[in-house]
Design a protein around this motif. Structure first.
Motif, PDB file in Angstrom:
ATOM      1  N   ASP A 126       0.828  -1.207   0.000  1.00  0.00           N
ATOM      2  CA  ASP A 126       0.000   0.000   0.000  1.00  0.00           C
ATOM      3  C   ASP A 126       0.866   1.264   0.000  1.00  0.00           C
ATOM      4  OD1 ASP A 126      -2.544   1.144  -0.163  1.00  0.00           O
ATOM      5  OD2 ASP A 126      -2.605   1.551   1.981  1.00  0.00           O
ATOM      6  N   ASP A 127       2.073   1.141  -0.576  1.00  0.00           N
ATOM      7  CA  ASP A 127       3.001   2.269  -0.643  1.00  0.00           C
ATOM      8  C   ASP A 127       2.988   2.831  -2.063  1.00  0.00           C
ATOM      9  OD1 ASP A 127       5.779   3.473  -1.261  1.00  0.00           O
ATOM     10  OD2 ASP A 127       5.804   3.329   0.928  1.00  0.00           O
ATOM     11  N   ALA A 128       2.621   4.108  -2.199  1.00  0.00           N
ATOM     12  CA  ALA A 128       2.463   4.708  -3.526  1.00  0.00           C
ATOM     13  C   ALA A 128       3.781   4.779  -4.283  1.00  0.00           C
ATOM     14  CB  ALA A 128       1.868   6.117  -3.390  1.00  0.00           C
ATOM     15  N   PHE A 179       7.394   2.992  -8.563  1.00  0.00           N
ATOM     16  CA  PHE A 179       8.755   2.723  -9.043  1.00  0.00           C
ATOM     17  C   PHE A 179       8.806   1.418  -9.835  1.00  0.00           C
ATOM     18  CE2 PHE A 179      12.908   0.663  -8.356  1.00  0.00           C
ATOM     19  CZ  PHE A 179      13.726   1.578  -9.000  1.00  0.00           C
ATOM     20  N   PHE A 180       8.242   0.350  -9.269  1.00  0.00           N
ATOM     21  CA  PHE A 180       8.253  -0.924  -9.987  1.00  0.00           C
ATOM     22  C   PHE A 180       7.375  -0.859 -11.234  1.00  0.00           C
ATOM     23  CE2 PHE A 180      10.079  -2.497  -6.054  1.00  0.00           C
ATOM     24  CZ  PHE A 180      10.947  -3.490  -6.500  1.00  0.00           C
ATOM     25  N   PHE A 189      17.778   5.856 -16.047  1.00  0.00           N
ATOM     26  CA  PHE A 189      17.294   6.629 -14.897  1.00  0.00           C
ATOM     27  C   PHE A 189      16.317   7.712 -15.331  1.00  0.00           C
ATOM     28  CE2 PHE A 189      21.080   4.698 -12.973  1.00  0.00           C
ATOM     29  CZ  PHE A 189      20.529   4.244 -11.781  1.00  0.00           C
ATOM     30  N   LYS A 190      16.530   8.292 -16.504  1.00  0.00           N
ATOM     31  CA  LYS A 190      15.635   9.328 -17.005  1.00  0.00           C
ATOM     32  C   LYS A 190      14.215   8.805 -17.167  1.00  0.00           C
ATOM     33  CE  LYS A 190      14.712  11.759 -21.360  1.00  0.00           C
ATOM     34  NZ  LYS A 190      15.227  12.010 -22.727  1.00  0.00           N
ATOM     35  N   TYR A 191      14.060   7.688 -17.890  1.00  0.00           N
ATOM     36  CA  TYR A 191      12.712   7.198 -18.154  1.00  0.00           C
ATOM     37  C   TYR A 191      12.081   6.568 -16.916  1.00  0.00           C
ATOM     38  CZ  TYR A 191      13.232   8.329 -23.047  1.00  0.00           C
ATOM     39  OH  TYR A 191      13.400   9.027 -24.216  1.00  0.00           O
ATOM     40  N   THR A 192      12.889   5.968 -16.058  1.00  0.00           N
ATOM     41  CA  THR A 192      12.334   5.440 -14.812  1.00  0.00           C
ATOM     42  C   THR A 192      11.809   6.581 -13.943  1.00  0.00           C
ATOM     43  OG1 THR A 192      13.873   3.556 -14.858  1.00  0.00           O
ATOM     44  CG2 THR A 192      12.803   4.053 -12.764  1.00  0.00           C
ATOM     45  N   PHE A 193      12.567   7.664 -13.860  1.00  0.00           N
ATOM     46  CA  PHE A 193      12.145   8.824 -13.065  1.00  0.00           C
ATOM     47  C   PHE A 193      10.902   9.481 -13.667  1.00  0.00           C
ATOM     48  CE2 PHE A 193      12.396  13.445 -12.217  1.00  0.00           C
ATOM     49  CZ  PHE A 193      12.244  13.420 -10.845  1.00  0.00           C
ATOM     50  N   LEU A 194      10.904   9.712 -14.976  1.00  0.00           N
ATOM     51  CA  LEU A 194       9.759  10.359 -15.614  1.00  0.00           C
ATOM     52  C   LEU A 194       8.495   9.517 -15.471  1.00  0.00           C
ATOM     53  CD1 LEU A 194      11.348  11.723 -18.931  1.00  0.00           C
ATOM     54  CD2 LEU A 194      10.633  13.040 -16.919  1.00  0.00           C
ATOM     55  N   ASN A 195       8.627   8.208 -15.650  1.00  0.00           N
ATOM     56  CA  ASN A 195       7.458   7.339 -15.510  1.00  0.00           C
ATOM     57  C   ASN A 195       6.946   7.320 -14.071  1.00  0.00           C
ATOM     58  OD1 ASN A 195       7.554   6.685 -18.210  1.00  0.00           O
ATOM     59  ND2 ASN A 195       8.463   4.668 -17.915  1.00  0.00           N
ATOM     60  N   THR A 196       7.874   7.277 -13.121  1.00  0.00           N
ATOM     61  CA  THR A 196       7.469   7.293 -11.713  1.00  0.00           C
ATOM     62  C   THR A 196       6.710   8.574 -11.394  1.00  0.00           C
ATOM     63  OG1 THR A 196       9.391   5.940 -11.080  1.00  0.00           O
ATOM     64  CG2 THR A 196       8.289   7.164  -9.323  1.00  0.00           C
ATOM     65  N   CYS A 197       7.222   9.700 -11.873  1.00  0.00           N
ATOM     66  CA  CYS A 197       6.542  10.983 -11.638  1.00  0.00           C
ATOM     67  C   CYS A 197       5.149  10.996 -12.248  1.00  0.00           C
ATOM     68  CB  CYS A 197       7.377  12.128 -12.215  1.00  0.00           C
ATOM     69  SG  CYS A 197       8.898  12.483 -11.307  1.00  0.00           S
ATOM     70  N   SER A 198       5.033  10.484 -13.461  1.00  0.00           N
ATOM     71  CA  SER A 198       3.730  10.476 -14.141  1.00  0.00           C
ATOM     72  C   SER A 198       2.725   9.619 -13.386  1.00  0.00           C
ATOM     73  CB  SER A 198       3.894   9.950 -15.573  1.00  0.00           C
ATOM     74  OG  SER A 198       4.692  10.821 -16.342  1.00  0.00           O
ATOM     75  N   LEU A 199       3.155   8.475 -12.913  1.00  0.00           N
ATOM     76  CA  LEU A 199       2.257   7.592 -12.177  1.00  0.00           C
ATOM     77  C   LEU A 199       1.833   8.211 -10.852  1.00  0.00           C
ATOM     78  CD1 LEU A 199       4.079   4.195 -12.859  1.00  0.00           C
ATOM     79  CD2 LEU A 199       2.004   5.026 -13.968  1.00  0.00           C
ATOM     80  N   LEU A 200       2.789   8.827 -10.161  1.00  0.00           N
ATOM     81  CA  LEU A 200       2.467   9.474  -8.881  1.00  0.00           C
ATOM     82  C   LEU A 200       1.531  10.665  -9.091  1.00  0.00           C
ATOM     83  CD1 LEU A 200       5.922   9.414  -7.062  1.00  0.00           C
ATOM     84  CD2 LEU A 200       3.883   8.100  -6.469  1.00  0.00           C
ATOM     85  N   THR A 250       5.536  11.124   0.571  1.00  0.00           N
ATOM     86  CA  THR A 250       5.752  10.107  -0.451  1.00  0.00           C
ATOM     87  C   THR A 250       7.181  10.153  -0.977  1.00  0.00           C
ATOM     88  OG1 THR A 250       3.431  10.100  -1.138  1.00  0.00           O
ATOM     89  CG2 THR A 250       5.037   9.337  -2.761  1.00  0.00           C
ATOM     90  N   TRP A 251       7.690  11.356  -1.245  1.00  0.00           N
ATOM     91  CA  TRP A 251       9.035  11.489  -1.801  1.00  0.00           C
ATOM     92  C   TRP A 251      10.125  11.168  -0.779  1.00  0.00           C
ATOM     93  CZ3 TRP A 251      10.259  11.427  -6.676  1.00  0.00           C
ATOM     94  CH2 TRP A 251       9.307  11.803  -7.622  1.00  0.00           C
ATOM     95  N   VAL A 252       9.892  11.515   0.484  1.00  0.00           N
ATOM     96  CA  VAL A 252      10.868  11.153   1.527  1.00  0.00           C
ATOM     97  C   VAL A 252      10.956   9.636   1.651  1.00  0.00           C
ATOM     98  CG1 VAL A 252      11.342  11.208   4.003  1.00  0.00           C
ATOM     99  CG2 VAL A 252      10.692  13.309   2.813  1.00  0.00           C
ATOM    100  N   GLY A 253       9.788   8.989   1.671  1.00  0.00           N
ATOM    101  CA  GLY A 253       9.782   7.532   1.727  1.00  0.00           C
ATOM    102  C   GLY A 253      10.440   6.920   0.507  1.00  0.00           C
ATOM    103  N   GLY A 254      10.188   7.504  -0.663  1.00  0.00           N
ATOM    104  CA  GLY A 254      10.800   7.005  -1.882  1.00  0.00           C
ATOM    105  C   GLY A 254      12.304   7.182  -1.898  1.00  0.00           C
ATOM    106  N   PHE A 255      12.770   8.345  -1.423  1.00  0.00           N
ATOM    107  CA  PHE A 255      14.223   8.580  -1.358  1.00  0.00           C
ATOM    108  C   PHE A 255      14.886   7.563  -0.446  1.00  0.00           C
ATOM    109  CE2 PHE A 255      18.034  10.432   0.464  1.00  0.00           C
ATOM    110  CZ  PHE A 255      18.712  10.877  -0.673  1.00  0.00           C
ATOM    111  N   ASN A 256      14.260   7.295   0.700  1.00  0.00           N
ATOM    112  CA  ASN A 256      14.835   6.298   1.612  1.00  0.00           C
ATOM    113  C   ASN A 256      14.853   4.914   0.988  1.00  0.00           C
ATOM    114  OD1 ASN A 256      15.573   7.849   3.862  1.00  0.00           O
ATOM    115  ND2 ASN A 256      13.478   7.919   4.615  1.00  0.00           N
ATOM    116  N   PHE A 257      13.773   4.562   0.290  1.00  0.00           N
ATOM    117  CA  PHE A 257      13.700   3.248  -0.341  1.00  0.00           C
ATOM    118  C   PHE A 257      14.818   3.074  -1.366  1.00  0.00           C
ATOM    119  CE2 PHE A 257      11.743   0.393  -3.654  1.00  0.00           C
ATOM    120  CZ  PHE A 257      11.790  -0.763  -2.892  1.00  0.00           C
ATOM    121  N   LEU A 258      15.092   4.120  -2.156  1.00  0.00           N
ATOM    122  CA  LEU A 258      16.092   4.014  -3.226  1.00  0.00           C
ATOM    123  C   LEU A 258      17.516   4.323  -2.757  1.00  0.00           C
ATOM    124  CD1 LEU A 258      14.179   5.686  -6.196  1.00  0.00           C
ATOM    125  CD2 LEU A 258      14.324   3.250  -5.628  1.00  0.00           C
TER     126      LEU A 258
END
Length: 276
Positions: free
Chosen positions: A32-34, A39-40, A200-211, A222-230
């Motif tokens: 349940d983590d956005a 990212f996946f 990294f470009k397309y992974t980042f752009l796709n992640t942003c679009s989905l979020l 959400t972004w703090v949690g994502g930064f920690n995860f990555l």
């Protein structure tokens, strides 16, 4: 003379499996983590066109390979990648059904892949080797750290684990073809820089679009949690950095990361589910 470097006991053969994850993708399937889910999912969006390009690049050199072992592994590589592409197409269609603008994201990435497909064959194959290195390192990480998929739905965890297993099995096939038919170490490293930027470009752009579609793009939490995860804790990309950068090493080869025992362990654990 055998030029295949795939170790004994590692089989490069496609497994004809199907994963119905349409229900899982209606929700944030990764605990349940956005961000983790996005990212996946962002990675999945690149796979159908990306893996078709890998197949195309290797096919350009297939007829120049005389080693029967490597020729058989090329057939296995093509089969595995084709099935990955099929499963991720279905995965991405389920994302589209949820309301994500998958068609727009596909057009953006497909335009890039079409450009790649017009490059000289040596550059296409070098790009495939570089992209395969990223998938191999991430695959090893997923298999080494099952806790990184902790909280994922069972079907999604199995899909990503299956993909990781087969990426590990064929991680040296394109590289061996490159060494035999091109063998330019300077080109291999230079192209890897471009692959790194685009990965990294397309992974980042796709992640942003989905979020953004999820209404989470402006969520600091959400972004703090994502930064920690990555990059923080657990820091899945941070922990992969040494292996990513190993590609620049003189004399690098994918099986210098000898993870046969890890591969065997994961195959045994999933054998009851019909994976092996």
């Amino acid at each position: 003379m055998t030029i295949s470097s795939t170790p004994d006991g590692v089989s490069v053969k496609p497994r004809h499996l199907h994963f119905d994850v349409s229900e899982d993708l209606k929700n944030h399937w990764h605990g349940d983590d956005a961000f983790r889910t996005a990212f996946f999912n962002a990675l999945s969006l690149q796979f159908p066109d990306g893996e078709q390009q890998f197949i195309n690049a290797v096919r350009l050199y297939r007829d120049k390979i005389e080693d029967p072992k490597l020729r058989a592994e090329i057939r296995g590589f093509i089969g595995q990648e084709a099935l990955h592409s099929r499963e991720h197409k279905a995965y991405n269609e389920a994302l589209k059904a949820r309301g994500y603008d998958v068609d727009r994201l596909d057009r953006r990435f497909r335009k890039h892949m079409e450009w790649v497909g017009k490059l000289p064959p040596s550059r296409q194959l070098a790009g495939t080797c570089g992209a395969e290195h990223y998938t191999a390192v991430l695959a090893n990480a997923i298999l080494s750290h099952p806790e990184w998929l902790e909280g994922a739905t069972p079907a999604m965890a199995q899909l990503w684990r299956w993909h990781a297993i087969e990426e590990t099995e064929h991680k040296s096939v394109a590289f061996d073809v490159y060494c035999e038919c091109v063998g330019n170490e300077h080109l291999r490293r230079i192209i890897f820089l471009f692959v790194t930027w685009n990965f990294f470009k397309y992974t980042f752009l796709n992640t942003c679009s989905l979020l953004k579609t999820d209404g989470k793009f402006w969520s600091i939490r959400t972004w703090v949690g994502g930064f920690n995860f990555l990059w923080g804790k657990p820091g899945i990309l941070r922990k992969c950095l040494p292996e990513f950068l190993a590609y620049f090493r003189k004399g690098f080869h994918p099986w210098q990361q000898d993870n046969r025992a890890l591969l065997e362990k994961n195959l045994k654990e999933l054998d009851a589910g019909g994976l092996a």
